[in-house]
Design a protein around this motif. Structure first.
Motif, PDB file in Angstrom:
ATOM      1  N   VAL A  21     -19.170 -16.152   8.764  1.00  0.00           N
ATOM      2  CA  VAL A  21     -18.814 -14.927   8.044  1.00  0.00           C
ATOM      3  C   VAL A  21     -17.637 -14.283   8.778  1.00  0.00           C
ATOM      4  O   VAL A  21     -17.705 -14.048   9.985  1.00  0.00           O
ATOM      5  N   VAL A  22     -16.565 -14.029   8.029  1.00  0.00           N
ATOM      6  CA  VAL A  22     -15.390 -13.370   8.617  1.00  0.00           C
ATOM      7  C   VAL A  22     -15.427 -11.909   8.176  1.00  0.00           C
ATOM      8  O   VAL A  22     -15.456 -11.617   6.973  1.00  0.00           O
ATOM      9  N   ALA A  75      -7.512 -16.780   8.571  1.00  0.00           N
ATOM     10  CA  ALA A  75      -8.541 -17.290   9.490  1.00  0.00           C
ATOM     11  C   ALA A  75      -9.565 -18.129   8.713  1.00  0.00           C
ATOM     12  O   ALA A  75      -9.998 -19.191   9.177  1.00  0.00           O
ATOM     13  N   VAL A  76      -9.913 -17.655   7.516  1.00  0.00           N
ATOM     14  CA  VAL A  76     -10.863 -18.390   6.667  1.00  0.00           C
ATOM     15  C   VAL A  76     -10.310 -19.776   6.340  1.00  0.00           C
ATOM     16  O   VAL A  76     -11.001 -20.790   6.438  1.00  0.00           O
ATOM     17  N   GLN A  77      -9.034 -19.817   5.958  1.00  0.00           N
ATOM     18  CA  GLN A  77      -8.404 -21.098   5.596  1.00  0.00           C
ATOM     19  C   GLN A  77      -8.375 -22.050   6.803  1.00  0.00           C
ATOM     20  O   GLN A  77      -8.620 -23.252   6.669  1.00  0.00           O
ATOM     21  N   ALA A 108     -15.118 -12.637   3.653  1.00  0.00           N
ATOM     22  CA  ALA A 108     -15.378 -13.939   3.024  1.00  0.00           C
ATOM     23  C   ALA A 108     -16.218 -14.754   3.996  1.00  0.00           C
ATOM     24  O   ALA A 108     -16.364 -14.388   5.168  1.00  0.00           O
ATOM     25  N   LEU A 109     -16.766 -15.844   3.508  1.00  0.00           N
ATOM     26  CA  LEU A 109     -17.488 -16.733   4.421  1.00  0.00           C
ATOM     27  C   LEU A 109     -17.154 -18.185   4.087  1.00  0.00           C
ATOM     28  O   LEU A 109     -16.715 -18.495   2.972  1.00  0.00           O
TER      29      LEU A 109
END
Ligand SMILES: Cc1cc2nc3c(=O)[nH]c(=O)nc-3n(C[C@H](O)[C@H](O)[C@H](O)COP(=O)(O)O)c2cc1C
Length: 185
Positions: free
Chosen positions: A92-93, A112-114, A155-156
């Motif tokens: 989880v971001v 960061a998610v990517q 986002a996660l």
């Protein structure tokens, strides 16, 4: 003698470097959002590498506004993403604020998610980005997840094992054509 040494090194190293470059390009061009995960634990050394990729993401002014919560507790995992299988991990971001109004911060978190999503696939795992469960995470799970004070999830990423490292059912969906979306001036 020196010249021969350097020429020999170049002969062997250039293909190695170009192979590495094409591996990175292949990953960026061929990733897909996995659906068909199979059960199986992810070693913590791989999770560390995946998290490092998130930490290494670029951000505006290098502010690094994110926090990463690694959810391994299967009870929590399946409450957040239904259909999860044993061994799936959610990253989880989160960031300070409501997670919706600060556009630059959301962009930082998205990068960061990517990076996390791609690093997982580079290590042979399946990964999928989710925003669908984020309102539920923020309304019901913040305390259980121990998000930093004032943070909301943005986002996660779900990460898990794939059958034989290939999820043949979930291959990437079609993208619009370059003619529709690209202008060269
Ligand atoms: C910001 C974002 C949010 C997403 N949220 C969800 C989600 O809530 N549930 C889901 O099943 N997939 C979600 N996805 C996955 C997308 O559906 C998937 O990346 C897209 O369909 C392209 O899939 P492909 O790369 O396999 O072709 C999300 C992807 C992104 C980038």
């Amino acid at each position: 003698m020196k010249k021969i040494f350097f020429l020999t090194m170049a002969f062997f190293l250039v293909p190695v470097f170009s192979q590495q470059n094409s591996a990175a390009a292949n990953l960026i061009l061929n990733h897909y959002a996995a659906r068909n995960f199979v059960e199986g634990a992810i070693p913590s050394s791989d999770l560390d590498t995946i998290i490092k990729a998130g930490i290494r993401a670029p951000s505006a002014g290098n502010r690094q506004p994110w926090h990463f919560t690694v959810v391994q507790n299967f009870d929590l995992v399946r409450q957040i993403v239904s259909g999860s299988v044993s061994g799936n991990v959610l990253i989880v971001v989160s960031a300070q604020g409501d997670g919706k109004t600060n556009g630059v911060q959301i962009l930082d978190c998205a990068l960061a998610v990517q990076s996390i999503y791609l690093a997982a696939q580079a290590l042979g795992y399946g990964s999928r980005i989710y925003t669908g469960p984020i309102d539920t995470v923020n309304s019901r799970f913040k305390t259980q997840l121990g998000l930093p004070s004032g943070h909301n999830a943005v986002a996660l990423v779900r990460i898990g094992k794939l059958q034989g490292q290939v999820d043949a059912v979930s291959a990437a969906s079609a993208r619009k054509s370059a003619q529709e979306m690209v202008t060269y001036k």
